[in-house]
Design an enzyme around this catalytic site. Structure first.
Site, PDB file in Angstrom:
ATOM      1  N   GLU A   1       0.806  -1.270  -0.112  1.00 20.92           N
ATOM      2  CA  GLU A   1      -0.282  -0.169  -0.133  1.00 20.92           C
ATOM      3  C   GLU A   1       0.700   1.259  -0.059  1.00 20.92           C
ATOM      4  O   GLU A   1       0.270   2.314   0.103  1.00 20.92           O
ATOM      5  CB  GLU A   1      -0.921  -0.012   1.291  1.00 20.92           C
ATOM      6  CG  GLU A   1      -1.798  -1.213   1.456  1.00 20.92           C
ATOM      7  CD  GLU A   1      -1.197  -2.480   2.017  1.00 20.92           C
ATOM      8  OE1 GLU A   1      -0.054  -2.437   2.250  1.00 20.92           O
ATOM      9  OE2 GLU A   1      -2.008  -3.321   2.195  1.00 20.92           O
ATOM     10  N   ASP A   2       2.107   1.316  -0.029  1.00 20.20           N
ATOM     11  CA  ASP A   2       2.885   2.296   0.081  1.00 20.20           C
ATOM     12  C   ASP A   2       2.893   3.141  -1.240  1.00 20.20           C
ATOM     13  O   ASP A   2       3.221   2.915  -2.324  1.00 20.20           O
ATOM     14  CB  ASP A   2       4.321   1.803   0.098  1.00 20.20           C
ATOM     15  CG  ASP A   2       5.402   2.930   0.638  1.00 20.20           C
ATOM     16  OD1 ASP A   2       5.458   3.315   1.731  1.00 20.20           O
ATOM     17  OD2 ASP A   2       6.051   3.488  -0.426  1.00 20.20           O
ATOM     18  N   VAL A   3       2.614   4.388  -0.800  1.00 17.66           N
ATOM     19  CA  VAL A   3       2.467   5.671  -1.649  1.00 17.66           C
ATOM     20  C   VAL A   3       3.828   5.701  -2.654  1.00 17.66           C
ATOM     21  O   VAL A   3       3.966   5.921  -3.407  1.00 17.66           O
ATOM     22  CB  VAL A   3       1.875   6.897  -1.199  1.00 17.66           C
ATOM     23  CG1 VAL A   3       1.761   7.804  -2.206  1.00 17.66           C
ATOM     24  CG2 VAL A   3       0.218   6.698  -0.753  1.00 17.66           C
TER      25      VAL A   3
ATOM     26  N   LEU B   1       6.090   3.616  -3.115  1.00 20.59           N
ATOM     27  CA  LEU B   1       6.440   2.600  -4.002  1.00 20.59           C
ATOM     28  C   LEU B   1       5.428   2.812  -5.301  1.00 20.59           C
ATOM     29  O   LEU B   1       5.966   2.490  -6.389  1.00 20.59           O
ATOM     30  CB  LEU B   1       5.857   1.143  -3.180  1.00 20.59           C
ATOM     31  CG  LEU B   1       5.800  -0.032  -4.177  1.00 20.59           C
ATOM     32  CD1 LEU B   1       7.356  -0.398  -4.763  1.00 20.59           C
ATOM     33  CD2 LEU B   1       5.405  -1.122  -3.464  1.00 20.59           C
TER      34      LEU B   1
END
Length: 299
Positions: free
Chosen positions: A253-255, A257
């Site tokens: 869910e990392d923005v 990434l």
DNA sequence: GCCCAGGATATCG
DNA sequence: CGATATCATGGG
């Protein structure tokens, strides 16, 4: 004063890449870095020891303890060396990741550019949890500001050569505060509760790094982390990646990434989660390394 | 002023 | 279970 110790570096290791990462924020409060050295307090059995680390011409690392008036004893030296090896993940064989990444369309440019970078760790579980919580849903610059306020309010410090060096606050210290106190540092009410809640679990002995590492596998550790209020899948994987050292951890869910993949793929829009999962499938047990390298495309 | 940011939880349908 | 609302503030 400074009996320097030498730390041999592994095969695929480039301290310049590590330094670039360490210098990514001018607002970092737990160490002082420049293009060729980094200085911070490190745990070494008793009181934290100030260590200055720099690269030698032959590629090895040199660590010295500039604030000590007497040469450090062997136990301290061993602790310092172990801390550094853990901090920079120096005992991991990266050949598997390199082989995989160099023939992966998405990763190949990043591993060419950042070859020798290793995942810079956060050895202290409480720090890793807090840093994850602080970073939830805000921009990184503000997260660094929150961390600085938190550390400078509740941490311990050593003054040397006109500068102040900080340690991250102990969970016992934070377990004793009223969460409302953190509102004054501009934590949201929820983040304040999450941080103090995690501190209390650790102070009570319910939660510990050793305890998590004693669990049978990574899935069990992830479940134990997400059972904690305020630790969702992103934060759990972030902690698995940077503290518990699972090279396969993957903060889907990392923005950061998502934005890095947008850059890597040359897209106008961030790729949808289903596509990210498909892209990451071949990365297998190296997803954390893939993520860390991709992040460097942004920061 | 607007949109976004290294998300998590509670509540709905 | 999947979708939606809420939190809550700074940075650019």
């Amino acid at each position: 004063m400074a009996a320097a110790i030498t730390i041999e570096t592994p095969g695929v290791f480039d301290f310049a890449q590590i330094f670039d990462y360490l210098n990514r924020s001018a607002n970092e409060c737990l160490y002082e870095a420049d293009a060729a050295s980094v200085t911070r307090l490190m745990p070494a059995g008793g009181a934290p020891v100030l260590v200055r680390l720099s690269a030698r011409a032959d590629g090895a690392l040199t660590a010295e303890c500039p604030a000590l008036t007497e040469p450090p004893d062997d136990e301290t030296l061993r602790a310092v060396a172990a801390y550094i090896r853990e901090w920079f993940d120096m005992d991991r064989d990266l050949s598997g990741f390199l082989a995989l990444a160099s023939r992966d369309e998405v990763l190949a440019p990043a591993v060419r550019r950042f070859r020798g970078l290793r995942i810079v760790g956060i050895a202290d579980l409480f720090e890793a949890l807090c840093w994850g919580i602080m970073g939830q849903q805000i921009n990184l610059a503000f997260a660094y500001t929150l961390k600085r306020r938190f550390v400078e309010r509740y941490g311990d410090s050593v003054r040397w050569n006109g500068r102040v060096y900080w340690t991250f606050p102990a969970p016992e210290r934070i377990a004793a505060i009223d969460p409302a106190e953190l509102r004054g540092l501009q934590f949201t009410g929820r983040k304040a509760e999450y941080v103090v809640g995690a501190a209390r679990l650790m102070a009570e002995g319910v939660l510990s790094k050793a305890g998590l590492l004693a669990l049978p596998d990574w899935t069990a550790r992830e479940k134990a982390l997400t059972a904690i209020r305020g630790i969702g899948p992103w934060t759990a994987h972030y902690v698995l990646m940077r503290c518990l050292r699972n090279p396969g951890a993957f903060p889907l869910e990392d923005v950061g990434l998502h934005n890095a993949l947008k850059v890597a793929l040359g897209r106008e829009e961030k790729p949808p989660l289903a596509e990210i999962q498909a892209l990451a499938a071949p990365w297998g047990e190296w997803k954390a390394y893939a993520t860390f390298y991709l992040w460097r495309l942004l920061y």
